[in-house]
Each structure stands twice: as C-alpha cells, then as structure tokens.
Design a protein around this motif. Structure first.
Motif: not given
Length: 246
Positions: A163-172, A198-200
C-alpha cells in the motif's frame, strides 16, 4: 568486541551480542536480547523482555537535505521502546519515536523521527513509516507498505502489502505545497487492500474497506467498500465483518 558506555544502564540477565554499540545514557531493561552489530544511540530507553536482532539501529538522528521541507529541530526526544517488543534485523528506528508494549517491528522496517506506535501492533517487513505519524494499537501494517509523513492510523487498522500513501498534491512543484502537506487518516477498523494508493489528505472512515489496487481520490465513508481507479462505492461492509462483531 563491544562498546558499552559506562554511562549506560543495562538490566539484569540482558545479553548483548558481538560488535554492539551502546552509547551514553542508554537504558536497557532486564531480560533483553540485543543482537550482533546493533547500535543504540544516546539516551534511548528500552524496557524489559525486548529482543533486538542483528544490524539494527535505534535512536538514529535524521539527516536533512538543503531543500528539505522539514526544518531542523534543536533537540529530539530519546527513542523509547516499551516492554515485550520484538525488533527484527536491519531495522532503523529514529529518535523521537515511541513504540508501545508487545509490538513487532519486522526485518528491514524503518520508523522515522516523531512517530508513535501503539501496543500489540505489527509493523511488517520493509515497511516505512515517515515523520510525524501516529499508529494505533492492534494494527497490522504488512510487507513493504509506505506510510507517508503526517498520517494518522487509528486502532485495529489493517494495511495490506504494498500500500502507498501520499501527502503532496503539488508533487514537489511550487512553494504553495508547503501550506498543504497532509498525510492520510485511517480511522478505527479501516482496512486497505494490497497495492492500493491513497492520495493526500484523504480520510478512510471507521470500518471502511479499500479494495486491492484501488486509487482513493475522495474520502471513504464509514463501513463502505470502495474499488477501482478512481475508487468508487461498491457496497457496504458485511455486518459480520464489522469490528464490533469480531
């Protein structure tokens, strides 16, 4: 040959393997087994009846790149590992972490600074839990799952392998992103199937279920099953699968 600081405190009947390093002000309780080539950094506190396997590092301080979003803190709290924990081989647990009683941290897992993990939780092989996360009690986070920074995992959550989770809608890209960093929230009894993303900032409510391979772009309602890319409502979780009925 070991290096064990005279300023450390080692409990009775604790065994330490070859080539271990125990720095100043470390406390290790009684009846512990510390493997070969283990490094326990300054101030770390381990309870009793703990096993730490070979080549593990406890209390590591973080490194910061020049463009890191995380600002260097003046001082980190010591790492605390409570009674009865099992820590596998090649694990890295950073300073500022607190691991609750009878938790298993499997081989090659990494738990970053300022993370709390509750009691009787399983952190599986190769799992990465990033900074400023909280993980509850009686959770299972399975092999190679990635828990992004600023996430909250409540009690009795199941997270399947990969499973992958993420926290940055701006992709750096763009400084605006600094104002919007937010990890995921999985509330009590939530479950996530293998290889889901799972998106931010998304919230998986109590007893909700995310099917394997899904991409969650919206919050998932309580006791519902979602599937697909993007994940959509499929049906309700069967009554016999709800946490209260276990």
């Amino acid at each position: 040959m070991n290096y064990i600081s005279e300023k450390s405190n080692i409990g009775e009947n604790t065994k330490i393997g070859h080539f271990a390093v125990v720095e100043d002000d470390v406390v290790i309780g009684e009846n512990c087994i510390i493997g070969n080539n283990v490094v326990i950094h300054k101030g770390s506190k381990l309870g009793k009846n703990i096993r730490v396997d070979d080549n593990t590092v406890i209390g590591k301080e973080p490194m910061r790149s020049v463009n890191s979003i995380f600002k260097e803190e003046k001082k980190y709290e010591p790492c605390i590992i409570e009674d009865g924990c099992l820590v596998g081989a090649g694990v890295i647990i950073y300073c500022g972490c607190k691991i609750g009683e009878n938790t298993l941290v499997a081989d090659l897992a990494t738990i970053r600074e300022n993370v709390t993990v509750g009691v009787k939780t399983i952190v599986g092989r190769g799992v990465a839990i990033e900074n400023f996360c909280s993980v509850g009690s009686n959770c299972k986070i399975e092999t190679n799952a990635y828990i992004t920074a600023y996430s909250q995992i409540e009690d009795s959550v199941f997270i399947a392998p990969g499973v992958v989770t993420s926290n940055d809608n701006y992709a750096a890209r763009s400084k605006e992103r600094y104002n919007h960093f937010k990890g995921v929230t999985v509330k009590k009894g939530g479950r996530i199937g293998a290889q889901a993303t799972i998106l931010p900032g998304k919230v998986i409510e109590n007893d909700a279920f995310v099917a394997a391979g899904s991409v969650v772009t919206k919050n998932v309602e309580k006791e519902s099953i979602v599937a697909g890319n993007p994940a959509k409502y499929l049906r309700n979780v069967p009554l016999d699968q709800l946490l209260e009925n276990q």
